[in-house]
Enzyme design. Structure first.
Site, mmCIF file in Angstrom:
data_model
loop_
_atom_site.group_PDB
_atom_site.id
_atom_site.type_symbol
_atom_site.label_atom_id
_atom_site.label_comp_id
_atom_site.label_asym_id
_atom_site.label_seq_id
_atom_site.Cartn_x
_atom_site.Cartn_y
_atom_site.Cartn_z
ATOM 1 N N LYS A 12 0.836 -1.207 0.000
ATOM 2 C CA LYS A 12 0.000 0.000 0.000
ATOM 3 C C LYS A 12 0.873 1.261 0.000
ATOM 4 C CE LYS A 12 -3.886 2.566 1.394
ATOM 5 N NZ LYS A 12 -5.159 2.711 2.051
ATOM 6 N N ARG A 34 -3.433 4.226 -7.724
ATOM 7 C CA ARG A 34 -4.078 3.980 -6.434
ATOM 8 C C ARG A 34 -5.431 3.284 -6.624
ATOM 9 N NH1 ARG A 34 -3.824 7.858 -1.087
ATOM 10 N NH2 ARG A 34 -5.030 6.465 0.209
ATOM 11 N N ASN A 81 -8.682 -0.652 -5.405
ATOM 12 C CA ASN A 81 -10.130 -0.872 -5.382
ATOM 13 C C ASN A 81 -10.540 -2.193 -6.012
ATOM 14 O OD1 ASN A 81 -10.755 1.526 -4.083
ATOM 15 N ND2 ASN A 81 -10.567 2.661 -6.002
ATOM 16 N N HIS A 130 -18.855 -2.594 -3.043
ATOM 17 C CA HIS A 130 -19.654 -1.455 -2.555
ATOM 18 C C HIS A 130 -21.124 -1.643 -2.894
ATOM 19 C CE1 HIS A 130 -15.897 1.326 -2.499
ATOM 20 N NE2 HIS A 130 -16.088 0.755 -1.332
ATOM 21 N N HIS A 187 -17.603 -4.721 5.315
ATOM 22 C CA HIS A 187 -16.912 -4.263 4.116
ATOM 23 C C HIS A 187 -16.030 -5.363 3.500
ATOM 24 C CE1 HIS A 187 -14.801 -1.644 1.370
ATOM 25 N NE2 HIS A 187 -13.645 -2.019 1.900
HETATM 26 N N1 LIG Z 1 -9.103 5.901 4.908
HETATM 27 C C1 LIG Z 1 -8.965 4.844 4.155
HETATM 28 O O1 LIG Z 1 -8.087 4.768 3.290
HETATM 29 C C2 LIG Z 1 -9.883 3.684 4.378
HETATM 30 C C3 LIG Z 1 -9.618 2.453 3.769
HETATM 31 C C4 LIG Z 1 -10.449 1.380 4.052
HETATM 32 C C5 LIG Z 1 -11.523 1.549 4.925
HETATM 33 N N2 LIG Z 1 -11.756 2.762 5.492
HETATM 34 C C6 LIG Z 1 -12.865 2.953 6.441
HETATM 35 O O2 LIG Z 1 -12.618 2.127 7.565
HETATM 36 C C7 LIG Z 1 -13.861 1.811 8.187
HETATM 37 C C8 LIG Z 1 -13.863 0.345 8.536
HETATM 38 O O3 LIG Z 1 -12.820 0.096 9.445
HETATM 39 P P1 LIG Z 1 -12.823 -1.166 10.412
HETATM 40 O O4 LIG Z 1 -13.108 -2.381 9.626
HETATM 41 O O5 LIG Z 1 -11.578 -1.081 11.198
HETATM 42 O O6 LIG Z 1 -14.139 -0.923 11.298
HETATM 43 P P2 LIG Z 1 -14.381 -0.301 12.751
HETATM 44 O O7 LIG Z 1 -13.496 0.811 13.018
HETATM 45 O O8 LIG Z 1 -15.850 -0.079 12.859
HETATM 46 O O9 LIG Z 1 -13.993 -1.531 13.698
HETATM 47 C C9 LIG Z 1 -14.726 -2.718 13.617
HETATM 48 C C10 LIG Z 1 -15.229 -3.155 15.008
HETATM 49 O O10 LIG Z 1 -14.150 -3.694 15.752
HETATM 50 C C11 LIG Z 1 -14.077 -3.073 17.035
HETATM 51 N N3 LIG Z 1 -12.666 -3.094 17.410
HETATM 52 C C12 LIG Z 1 -11.665 -2.338 16.907
HETATM 53 N N4 LIG Z 1 -10.483 -2.751 17.385
HETATM 54 C C13 LIG Z 1 -10.736 -3.766 18.230
HETATM 55 C C14 LIG Z 1 -9.921 -4.611 19.024
HETATM 56 N N5 LIG Z 1 -8.583 -4.516 19.011
HETATM 57 N N6 LIG Z 1 -10.519 -5.548 19.789
HETATM 58 C C15 LIG Z 1 -11.877 -5.698 19.759
HETATM 59 N N7 LIG Z 1 -12.699 -4.946 19.017
HETATM 60 C C16 LIG Z 1 -12.130 -3.984 18.270
HETATM 61 C C17 LIG Z 1 -14.648 -1.706 16.815
HETATM 62 O O11 LIG Z 1 -15.085 -1.148 18.025
HETATM 63 C C18 LIG Z 1 -15.797 -2.027 15.851
HETATM 64 O O12 LIG Z 1 -16.914 -2.492 16.554
HETATM 65 C C19 LIG Z 1 -14.942 2.209 7.215
HETATM 66 O O13 LIG Z 1 -15.564 3.382 7.685
HETATM 67 C C20 LIG Z 1 -14.200 2.499 5.930
HETATM 68 O O14 LIG Z 1 -14.821 3.491 5.140
HETATM 69 C C21 LIG Z 1 -10.950 3.810 5.239
HETATM 70 ZN ZN LIG Z 2 -11.699 -1.722 1.160
#
Ligand SMILES: NC(=O)c1ccc[n+]([C@@H]2O[C@H](COP(=O)([O-])OP(=O)(O)OC[C@H]3O[C@@H](n4cnc5c(N)ncnc54)[C@H](O)[C@@H]3O)[C@@H](O)[C@H]2O)c1
Ligand SMILES: [Zn+2]
Length: 359
Positions: free
Chosen positions: A224, A239, A243, A250, A263
């Protein structure tokens, strides 16, 4: 293990080390001496890691703010509450925000840091596998809008990313599996060596073999970082390769109202669809097709929350913000470790792919 995202003046290091979270105060005192910190996390993480948080608070000039847990709170109200907290914490332009959580906390904190006093530094301490290999690096920050996900945001790279894989010990198996989809995806866009690594270690990583998973996270971060370095603002097409599986994914997420499917779960289905599209378009040599198939067919497919309506899935693809003026762009694997962008895949091909994959 140290890595960096080299983007000129705004380059930043990534520290990847089991247990490094314990050393966060030391690391921050060294890199940001005398600074004030604010930490943003959510209720789940604050409860799970209360002791760790207390130890950070006792060693740094740090105030914490806790937001509710869930994608549905990645909105303007929560974001605004983070800004209120920052405004009430006597910070200045040299203060540093810490995003402690998964992608939701990371995206919202990054976006708050991007605008607070016209922009302050922030660091990412990712706690989910998805955040460790994907969202915590790259500098994309955002919140959701009722009209769609991540529609309001900014490019604001962090100053440091601290990846401690030990946080994964408390992550639920479903969230772990979902996050792994992004690491797995890097096998199709990160070059032949990354493909081979995933091919060899897919099951070991899924069963959380610590050493192999650490190496997988490292390689995934390198893939990445390398892509972001070459196309920071997603203007050069490179980049967009990240996707892979996301145009289909999506659309599936939208079909299930962003609630019943995670996701990464949607991304697994998307990767399967992308491979099927490559087959239909005859974009691979028979040898490459067989090699890629040998990995794709080992993907454990997540259960779908309900029956799919392929017509709706096709329709929803046009509602993705990544759709350029009504034209669909697909990322399609062509060789082990290599994918390409194909605009305007014929409708009949997509429909046939959807009926094959979801029949
Ligand atoms: N900025 C970017 O480049 C980018 C890329 C991909 C995804 N995203 C975004 O990321 C988000 C998804 O992220 P995610 O999958 O981390 O979801 P999230 O942040 O909702 O975490 C998922 C769940 O795991 C729990 N959790 C987190 N860490 C934990 C741990 N160590 N132990 C127990 N529980 C824990 C959280 O409280 C939540 O309930 C989406 O909003 C997406 O749009 C952003
Ligand atoms: Zn993704």
């Amino acid at each position: 293990m140290n890595l960096a995202v080299n983007i000129g003046e705004k380059s930043y290091p990534i520290i990847l080390e089991p247990g490094c979270a314990q050393k966060l105060p030391e690391i921050l005192q060294q890199r940001f001496p005398g600074k004030k910190f604010v930490l943003i996390t959510n209720r789940t993480i604050a409860a799970l890691y209360a002791k760790l948080l207390n130890s950070w608070e006792s060693q740094l000039d740090l105030k914490s703010f806790t937001v509710p847990d869930g994608e549905m709170y990645k909105n303007i109200e929560t974001w605004s509450s983070i800004l209120d907290f920052m405004l009430g914490s006597s910070l200045d332009r040299t203060s540093v925000a810490i995003a402690f959580g998964g992608g939701v906390v990371g995206d919202m904190t990054g976006f708050a840091a991007a605008v607070f006093l016209r922009g302050i530094d922030y660091i990412q301490v990712p706690t989910t596998l998805l955040a460790m290999v994907d969202s915590s690096i790259g500098g994309k920050t955002a919140i959701d809008h009722p009209l769609g996900k991540n529609l309001i945001g900014a490019f604001h790279p962090p100053r440091l990313v601290l990846v401690d894989p030990q946080f994964l010990d408390t992550l639920s198996p479903r969230e772990f599996f979902s996050g792994y989809a992004e690491l797995f995806k890097h096998g199709f866009v990160g070059g032949r060596e990354m493909f081979k690594f995933v091919q060899k270690n897919h099951e070991s990583m899924l069963s959380k073999n610590a050493d192999i998973l650490l190496e997988g996270i490292y390689k995934s971060l390198s893939v990445k970082a390398n892509i972001v370095e070459q196309d920071q603002f997603e203007t050069k097409g490179l980049r967009a390769l990240l996707n892979l599986g996301h145009t289909f994914g999506h659309s599936l997420e939208r079909f299930f109202n962003f609630g019943d499917i995670l996701h990464g779960e949607a991304v697994y289905w998307g990767i399967k669809c992308a491979f099927e599209t490559a087959k239909q378009l005859k974009l691979m040599t028979p040898e490459n097709e067989a090699t890629i198939d040998s990995l794709v067919s080992r993907m454990k497919m997540p259960n779908l929350p309900g029956a799919i309506d392929p017509k709706k899935i096709y329709e929803y693809m046009f509602m993705d913000k990544k759709t350029e003026s009504g034209r669909l762009r697909f990322i399609i694997p062509v060789e082990p470790g290599k994918s390409v962008i194909i605009p305007d895949v014929p409708k009949e091909v997509i429909q046939s792919v959807l009926s094959i994959v979801f029949s």
